[in-house]
Design a protein around this motif. Sequence first.
Motif, PDB file in Angstrom:
ATOM      1  N   GLY A 280       0.810  -1.211   0.000  1.00  0.00           N
ATOM      2  CA  GLY A 280       0.000   0.000   0.000  1.00  0.00           C
ATOM      3  C   GLY A 280       0.844   1.262   0.000  1.00  0.00           C
ATOM      4  O   GLY A 280       1.998   1.272  -0.434  1.00  0.00           O
ATOM      5  N   LYS A 281       0.240   2.352   0.507  1.00  0.00           N
ATOM      6  CA  LYS A 281       0.881   3.661   0.558  1.00  0.00           C
ATOM      7  C   LYS A 281       0.601   4.302   1.915  1.00  0.00           C
ATOM      8  O   LYS A 281      -0.427   4.033   2.537  1.00  0.00           O
ATOM      9  CB  LYS A 281       0.330   4.580  -0.534  1.00  0.00           C
ATOM     10  N   LYS A 282       1.513   5.180   2.334  1.00  0.00           N
ATOM     11  CA  LYS A 282       1.356   5.913   3.593  1.00  0.00           C
ATOM     12  C   LYS A 282       1.780   7.355   3.352  1.00  0.00           C
ATOM     13  O   LYS A 282       2.767   7.615   2.662  1.00  0.00           O
ATOM     14  CB  LYS A 282       2.223   5.281   4.690  1.00  0.00           C
TER      15      LYS A 282
ATOM     16  N   LEU B  12       4.891   7.526   0.598  1.00  0.00           N
ATOM     17  CA  LEU B  12       5.735   6.350   0.349  1.00  0.00           C
ATOM     18  C   LEU B  12       4.873   5.221  -0.182  1.00  0.00           C
ATOM     19  O   LEU B  12       3.730   5.052   0.254  1.00  0.00           O
ATOM     20  CB  LEU B  12       6.406   5.863   1.629  1.00  0.00           C
ATOM     21  N   GLU B  13       5.451   4.436  -1.084  1.00  0.00           N
ATOM     22  CA  GLU B  13       4.767   3.293  -1.655  1.00  0.00           C
ATOM     23  C   GLU B  13       5.533   2.014  -1.332  1.00  0.00           C
ATOM     24  O   GLU B  13       6.660   2.070  -0.820  1.00  0.00           O
ATOM     25  CB  GLU B  13       4.647   3.471  -3.166  1.00  0.00           C
TER      26      GLU B  13
ATOM     27  N   SER C  61      11.305   3.275   1.841  1.00  0.00           N
ATOM     28  CA  SER C  61      11.500   3.493   3.277  1.00  0.00           C
ATOM     29  C   SER C  61      11.916   4.933   3.520  1.00  0.00           C
ATOM     30  O   SER C  61      12.313   5.645   2.596  1.00  0.00           O
ATOM     31  CB  SER C  61      12.551   2.522   3.823  1.00  0.00           C
ATOM     32  N   ILE C  62      11.823   5.344   4.785  1.00  0.00           N
ATOM     33  CA  ILE C  62      12.148   6.703   5.174  1.00  0.00           C
ATOM     34  C   ILE C  62      12.693   6.700   6.593  1.00  0.00           C
ATOM     35  O   ILE C  62      12.320   5.849   7.402  1.00  0.00           O
ATOM     36  CB  ILE C  62      10.900   7.623   5.073  1.00  0.00           C
ATOM     37  N   LYS C  63      13.583   7.643   6.875  1.00  0.00           N
ATOM     38  CA  LYS C  63      14.018   7.903   8.246  1.00  0.00           C
ATOM     39  C   LYS C  63      13.606   9.330   8.573  1.00  0.00           C
ATOM     40  O   LYS C  63      13.900  10.254   7.815  1.00  0.00           O
ATOM     41  CB  LYS C  63      15.536   7.777   8.389  1.00  0.00           C
ATOM     42  N   ILE C  64      12.918   9.489   9.693  1.00  0.00           N
ATOM     43  CA  ILE C  64      12.532  10.815  10.169  1.00  0.00           C
ATOM     44  C   ILE C  64      13.302  11.064  11.459  1.00  0.00           C
ATOM     45  O   ILE C  64      13.215  10.277  12.411  1.00  0.00           O
ATOM     46  CB  ILE C  64      11.013  10.908  10.398  1.00  0.00           C
TER      47      ILE C  64
ATOM     48  N   VAL D  35       5.663  15.684  12.769  1.00  0.00           N
ATOM     49  CA  VAL D  35       5.197  14.803  11.702  1.00  0.00           C
ATOM     50  C   VAL D  35       3.758  14.354  11.971  1.00  0.00           C
ATOM     51  O   VAL D  35       3.336  14.240  13.116  1.00  0.00           O
ATOM     52  CB  VAL D  35       6.139  13.565  11.566  1.00  0.00           C
ATOM     53  N   LYS D  36       3.039  14.131  10.874  1.00  0.00           N
ATOM     54  CA  LYS D  36       1.689  13.551  10.951  1.00  0.00           C
ATOM     55  C   LYS D  36       1.656  12.364  10.009  1.00  0.00           C
ATOM     56  O   LYS D  36       2.035  12.480   8.844  1.00  0.00           O
ATOM     57  CB  LYS D  36       0.621  14.573  10.540  1.00  0.00           C
ATOM     58  N   TYR D  37       1.195  11.224  10.520  1.00  0.00           N
ATOM     59  CA  TYR D  37       1.094   9.993   9.742  1.00  0.00           C
ATOM     60  C   TYR D  37      -0.365   9.752   9.363  1.00  0.00           C
ATOM     61  O   TYR D  37      -1.261   9.954  10.187  1.00  0.00           O
ATOM     62  CB  TYR D  37       1.569   8.791  10.564  1.00  0.00           C
ATOM     63  N   SER D  38      -0.597   9.282   8.118  1.00  0.00           N
ATOM     64  CA  SER D  38      -1.965   8.959   7.723  1.00  0.00           C
ATOM     65  C   SER D  38      -1.978   7.999   6.535  1.00  0.00           C
ATOM     66  O   SER D  38      -0.972   7.812   5.855  1.00  0.00           O
ATOM     67  CB  SER D  38      -2.747  10.224   7.368  1.00  0.00           C
ATOM     68  N   ASN D  39      -3.145   7.412   6.322  1.00  0.00           N
ATOM     69  CA  ASN D  39      -3.412   6.588   5.148  1.00  0.00           C
ATOM     70  C   ASN D  39      -4.712   7.105   4.530  1.00  0.00           C
ATOM     71  O   ASN D  39      -5.783   6.560   4.777  1.00  0.00           O
ATOM     72  CB  ASN D  39      -3.536   5.108   5.518  1.00  0.00           C
ATOM     73  N   PRO D  40      -4.631   8.186   3.724  1.00  0.00           N
ATOM     74  CA  PRO D  40      -5.842   8.740   3.120  1.00  0.00           C
ATOM     75  C   PRO D  40      -6.261   7.996   1.840  1.00  0.00           C
ATOM     76  O   PRO D  40      -7.134   8.462   1.120  1.00  0.00           O
ATOM     77  CB  PRO D  40      -5.414  10.174   2.787  1.00  0.00           C
ATOM     78  N   PHE D  41      -5.650   6.855   1.602  1.00  0.00           N
ATOM     79  CA  PHE D  41      -5.868   6.120   0.361  1.00  0.00           C
ATOM     80  C   PHE D  41      -6.943   5.039   0.540  1.00  0.00           C
ATOM     81  O   PHE D  41      -7.380   4.763   1.647  1.00  0.00           O
ATOM     82  CB  PHE D  41      -4.537   5.527  -0.118  1.00  0.00           C
ATOM     83  N   ASP D  42      -7.343   4.421  -0.564  1.00  0.00           N
ATOM     84  CA  ASP D  42      -8.437   3.439  -0.557  1.00  0.00           C
ATOM     85  C   ASP D  42      -7.979   2.014  -0.287  1.00  0.00           C
ATOM     86  O   ASP D  42      -8.763   1.087  -0.449  1.00  0.00           O
ATOM     87  CB  ASP D  42      -9.183   3.477  -1.898  1.00  0.00           C
ATOM     88  N   GLU D  43      -6.720   1.838   0.080  1.00  0.00           N
ATOM     89  CA  GLU D  43      -6.200   0.493   0.329  1.00  0.00           C
ATOM     90  C   GLU D  43      -5.482   0.453   1.677  1.00  0.00           C
ATOM     91  O   GLU D  43      -5.032   1.469   2.190  1.00  0.00           O
ATOM     92  CB  GLU D  43      -5.242   0.078  -0.791  1.00  0.00           C
ATOM     93  N   VAL D  44      -5.379  -0.733   2.220  1.00  0.00           N
ATOM     94  CA  VAL D  44      -4.671  -0.952   3.485  1.00  0.00           C
ATOM     95  C   VAL D  44      -3.192  -0.649   3.284  1.00  0.00           C
ATOM     96  O   VAL D  44      -2.636  -0.911   2.222  1.00  0.00           O
ATOM     97  CB  VAL D  44      -4.876  -2.420   3.937  1.00  0.00           C
ATOM     98  N   CYS D  45      -2.555  -0.096   4.304  1.00  0.00           N
ATOM     99  CA  CYS D  45      -1.105   0.111   4.290  1.00  0.00           C
ATOM    100  C   CYS D  45      -0.481  -0.766   5.369  1.00  0.00           C
ATOM    101  O   CYS D  45      -0.818  -0.646   6.546  1.00  0.00           O
ATOM    102  CB  CYS D  45      -0.753   1.573   4.545  1.00  0.00           C
ATOM    103  N   GLU D  46       0.416  -1.649   4.948  1.00  0.00           N
ATOM    104  CA  GLU D  46       1.139  -2.519   5.882  1.00  0.00           C
ATOM    105  C   GLU D  46       2.595  -2.075   5.895  1.00  0.00           C
ATOM    106  O   GLU D  46       3.192  -1.854   4.838  1.00  0.00           O
ATOM    107  CB  GLU D  46       1.038  -3.969   5.430  1.00  0.00           C
ATOM    108  N   TYR D  47       3.154  -1.913   7.093  1.00  0.00           N
ATOM    109  CA  TYR D  47       4.526  -1.418   7.175  1.00  0.00           C
ATOM    110  C   TYR D  47       5.210  -1.845   8.464  1.00  0.00           C
ATOM    111  O   TYR D  47       4.564  -2.323   9.394  1.00  0.00           O
ATOM    112  CB  TYR D  47       4.562   0.110   7.030  1.00  0.00           C
ATOM    113  N   MET D  48       6.527  -1.681   8.469  1.00  0.00           N
ATOM    114  CA  MET D  48       7.341  -1.914   9.657  1.00  0.00           C
ATOM    115  C   MET D  48       7.861  -0.566  10.128  1.00  0.00           C
ATOM    116  O   MET D  48       8.190   0.298   9.318  1.00  0.00           O
ATOM    117  CB  MET D  48       8.529  -2.825   9.352  1.00  0.00           C
ATOM    118  N   SER D  49       7.958  -0.417  11.437  1.00  0.00           N
ATOM    119  CA  SER D  49       8.467   0.813  12.028  1.00  0.00           C
ATOM    120  C   SER D  49       9.545   0.463  13.045  1.00  0.00           C
ATOM    121  O   SER D  49       9.355  -0.423  13.880  1.00  0.00           O
ATOM    122  CB  SER D  49       7.325   1.568  12.705  1.00  0.00           C
TER     123      SER D  49
END
Length: 122
Positions: free
Chosen positions: A65-67, A78-79, A83-86, A92-106
């Motif tokens: 997905g995307k975040k 990000l797709e 990956s990203i380092k902050i 920062v604000k995190y969100s998933n405004p998209f129509d699909e699930v976002c799976e990720y590691m943090s």
Amino acid sequence: MKKKYTIQAQPFVVPTTDGKLIEEHFGGATTKQEDISIAHMVAPPGWSEPFQTPEFAEYTYIIKGKKQFVIDGDIVVLEQGQSIKIEKNTRVKYSNPFDEVCEYMSICTPAFSIDTVNREEE
């Protein structure tokens, strides 16, 4: 002889009220580590969190997905496979405004803590 590895087969599932799945594999809730936390997360479509200014650096790797990130006014999407380092102390604000699930590691260094995430009131 003490083993020099740890297998995590039972991550701590963080209770949430926003539909997001958070499974901490290593960190404060599971292994009482303060130097690093590693979590697997699944954010449903439409999910978002308030702005925060964490006292830890956060690395994110998108599995599926995307975040969306709003970082100091920049909008970053990000797709899968990115990956990203902050850096710590970054608003920062995190969100998933998209129509699909976002799976990720943090991965957070030092470990994620509700006391040091510094979430803003919405």
